[in-house]
Every structure is written in structure tokens, then in C-alpha cells.
Design a protein around this motif. Sequence first.
Motif, short mmCIF file in Angstrom:
data_model
loop_
_atom_site.label_atom_id
_atom_site.label_comp_id
_atom_site.label_asym_id
_atom_site.label_seq_id
_atom_site.Cartn_x
_atom_site.Cartn_y
_atom_site.Cartn_z
N ASP A 44 47.03 -8.18 14.68
CA ASP A 44 47.67 -6.86 14.72
C ASP A 44 47.23 -6.00 13.53
O ASP A 44 47.03 -4.79 13.67
CB ASP A 44 49.20 -7.02 14.71
N LEU A 45 47.09 -6.64 12.37
CA LEU A 45 46.62 -5.90 11.20
C LEU A 45 45.19 -5.41 11.41
O LEU A 45 44.83 -4.30 11.02
CB LEU A 45 46.70 -6.79 9.95
N GLU A 46 44.36 -6.28 12.05
CA GLU A 46 42.99 -5.88 12.34
C GLU A 46 42.97 -4.70 13.31
O GLU A 46 42.20 -3.76 13.15
CB GLU A 46 42.20 -7.05 12.94
N ASP A 47 43.88 -4.75 14.33
CA ASP A 47 43.95 -3.65 15.28
C ASP A 47 44.34 -2.35 14.57
O ASP A 47 43.83 -1.27 14.90
CB ASP A 47 44.97 -3.96 16.38
N ALA A 48 45.27 -2.46 13.61
CA ALA A 48 45.68 -1.27 12.87
C ALA A 48 44.51 -0.70 12.08
O ALA A 48 44.29 0.52 12.03
CB ALA A 48 46.84 -1.61 11.94
N GLU A 49 43.73 -1.59 11.47
CA GLU A 49 42.56 -1.15 10.72
C GLU A 49 41.52 -0.52 11.64
O GLU A 49 40.93 0.53 11.32
CB GLU A 49 41.95 -2.33 9.97
N ALA B 260 42.11 0.89 14.47
CA ALA B 260 42.61 2.16 14.97
C ALA B 260 42.22 3.29 14.02
O ALA B 260 41.89 4.39 14.45
CB ALA B 260 44.13 2.10 15.13
N MET B 261 42.26 3.01 12.73
CA MET B 261 41.83 4.02 11.76
C MET B 261 40.32 4.22 11.80
O MET B 261 39.82 5.32 11.61
CB MET B 261 42.27 3.60 10.35
N ALA B 262 39.60 3.13 12.08
CA ALA B 262 38.15 3.24 12.15
C ALA B 262 37.70 4.07 13.35
O ALA B 262 36.57 4.55 13.39
CB ALA B 262 37.52 1.84 12.23
N GLU B 263 38.62 4.23 14.32
CA GLU B 263 38.28 5.00 15.51
C GLU B 263 37.88 6.43 15.15
O GLU B 263 37.10 7.06 15.85
CB GLU B 263 39.46 5.00 16.48
N ARG B 264 38.44 6.93 14.06
CA ARG B 264 38.12 8.30 13.66
C ARG B 264 36.63 8.46 13.37
O ARG B 264 36.06 9.52 13.55
CB ARG B 264 38.93 8.68 12.43
N SER B 265 36.03 7.40 12.88
CA SER B 265 34.60 7.47 12.56
C SER B 265 33.75 7.08 13.76
O SER B 265 32.53 7.22 13.72
CB SER B 265 34.28 6.55 11.38
N GLY B 266 34.41 6.57 14.83
CA GLY B 266 33.68 6.16 16.02
C GLY B 266 32.80 4.95 15.80
O GLY B 266 31.84 4.75 16.53
N ALA B 267 33.12 4.12 14.81
CA ALA B 267 32.28 2.96 14.49
C ALA B 267 33.10 1.68 14.70
O ALA B 267 33.80 1.23 13.80
CB ALA B 267 31.78 3.03 13.05
N GLN C 100 48.54 -4.03 22.40
CA GLN C 100 47.57 -3.71 21.38
C GLN C 100 47.11 -2.26 21.52
O GLN C 100 46.96 -1.73 22.60
CB GLN C 100 46.37 -4.67 21.44
N HIS C 101 46.96 -1.61 20.37
CA HIS C 101 46.36 -0.29 20.37
C HIS C 101 44.97 -0.40 20.96
O HIS C 101 44.26 -1.38 20.73
CB HIS C 101 46.29 0.21 18.92
N LEU C 102 44.59 0.59 21.76
CA LEU C 102 43.27 0.54 22.39
C LEU C 102 42.22 0.82 21.31
O LEU C 102 41.82 1.96 21.09
CB LEU C 102 43.18 1.56 23.51
N SER C 103 41.82 -0.25 20.65
CA SER C 103 40.91 -0.14 19.52
C SER C 103 39.54 0.32 19.99
O SER C 103 39.20 0.24 21.17
CB SER C 103 40.78 -1.50 18.81
N PRO C 104 38.71 0.82 19.06
CA PRO C 104 37.39 1.32 19.44
C PRO C 104 36.55 0.30 20.20
O PRO C 104 35.87 0.64 21.17
CB PRO C 104 36.75 1.67 18.09
#
Length: 316
Positions: free
Chosen positions: A77-82, A84-91, A278-282
Amino acid sequence: MGLNNFGEIATFIAAVNAGSFSVAAQQLGVTRSGVGKSIARLEERLNVRLINRTPRSLSLTDDGAAFYKRCVQLMDDLEDAELAMAERSGAPHGRLKLSLPLALGHAHVLPVIDSFLAQWPNVSVEVGFTDQCVDLIEEGVDVALRIGAQLQDSDLIGRTVAQQRMVLCAAPAYLARHPAPAAIADLKEHQCLFYVSGGKPQPWVFYDDELEVEFTAASRLAMNSTEALRLSTLDGAGIGNLPSYLIEDDLRAGRLLALLPEHKCPRIPIRILYPTRQHLSPKVRLFIDALVAAWGDVPPWERELPCPAVRVVDAA
């Protein structure tokens, strides 16, 4: 338990995964005694024994196994949260765990995975091939592809991306020895190769003038592997009823010929499933997008697929 205790949880997970305090210490860049003391503090605070230790090995207690499972989920879950933030960079980055059906996964998902890995070098993929429905949350699966899966689990989201179409077919060598069937009833005069599920041969289903008809018969050869059924059908052992995604190349090359094309088979949905929790991670979102783009409105195995009717020869 305060935030400063997450280091002890990470040490505990590393020790279990490594199967050794020494190996975990090397991976974490600390001493073996440091690993032992960290886990001892964790056990003291929880007031339970987590690990049984011997000079040569370690094993989880029942409490330890339950705690390990929760901790791994917490870290995911912590990785998913991280991410999710990385989604802003699209990477996207991190591990993507997939569960795929055997034949369809081998033939038409592996190329998508290869392209996905080439595009996103910071992503790793772990694939489990099975035709059984696994518990996505229990197994930590990010994305599953299932044929005919029903969405009875409210913890899952499903998206239909294609449909399975069955094709009644036989090899030219078989048809050289046996007259091609002109109707469903004629199949009783043939060697029919059935798929076995749950210990029982599965009937073939057709639409005859919009009426659903099931066909079953005694079979000298029934198997629980579609690939094995394909090979036996190619060898001329009998008539098979096989998914188009498995025999597309055989139909195009004339190694197999479609039978009774006027009798349609039910279309079975092929769905992408993923947990709602889970948040729909990148990595998840982009892999789903890649698969949908690769398959398109008409999946590759159905494009320009020849299904010619076989000429019916009078047995007389």
C-alpha cells in the motif's frame, strides 16, 4: 506503534524473504546482530514470538505468518501511494504482478508484456500462468486476465477487452478419411475431442436457428489442455472445438479447416480484473492501456481470419 517502527517492520520482512538474518543484514547494509535486535524489539513490543530461530534456519510462527502477511500488504500500500505520486511524472516503476490464462497469455499477452518492458525500463513484471481463478487480493495480483470470469467479488473491477470465439475444426488428414459433418447431429458419427474441466468432458454449445444447442458424445480422447487438444486435432485424431486465438495460424495456413460455420458459438467475454482497493497506479493503468491498444476493437487473432466452409461429401 509509531512511524519510527517501520524500519523494524522492513527488517522483519527482509529477514523472512531472505530466510536468514545474515543474508538480510547484507541486503540492508547492517550487522547480523542488528537484524536480530530489531526483530527482538518488534516481538517484545507486540508481545508475541514472530520467528523460530535455529543456528541454520528460521521459520515463522503462526502469529509471525499472520503478521508478515499484513506487513507485506502494508508495504504494498505504501508503494502504491508512492507510485500514485509518481503518476504526475508519467514514469511508472516497481513490480507489476499479472495472472494470465495459459494459451491466451502465451500467444497474445506476452508480446504486449515485452513491448511494455521495453517502453518502461523501471518496471519489472511477474507473471503467473493459470486457467484457475486466483484470489487477486490474497495473492497480491495487480492485474488478471480471465475468460468468462463473473464479477461476483465487490473488491474487483472488471473491463471486457475481447471475446472468446470457439471454432469447430478438423485437419485435412482427418477429413480425407471421414466425410465432413453437414449438421450438428452428424457429429455423433465422428471422433470428437472434448476439453475436460472438473473431471468431466465439457459439452460443445452452438446456436441452431437462434436456439442454443449442447452437443456431447462418448469420446475416446478427452484432455484438460487446449494446447494438447490442438495438437491432437492437427494430427488428425478427430474434430476439435478450439478457441480462435489458439488456432488462428493453423486456419490461415490450412492446417485446420473450420466446420459448420453456419452454426455460431456463444461469445465468452475476456476481462481484465484488478482490485478496487488499490489506487490505479501508473504501472497498472499503463499496462491496461497497452493491452487495449494492442488488441483494439478487433483482437489480432480475429483479423482477416479465414473460416471457409468445408465441402460436404456424400458418404454414399
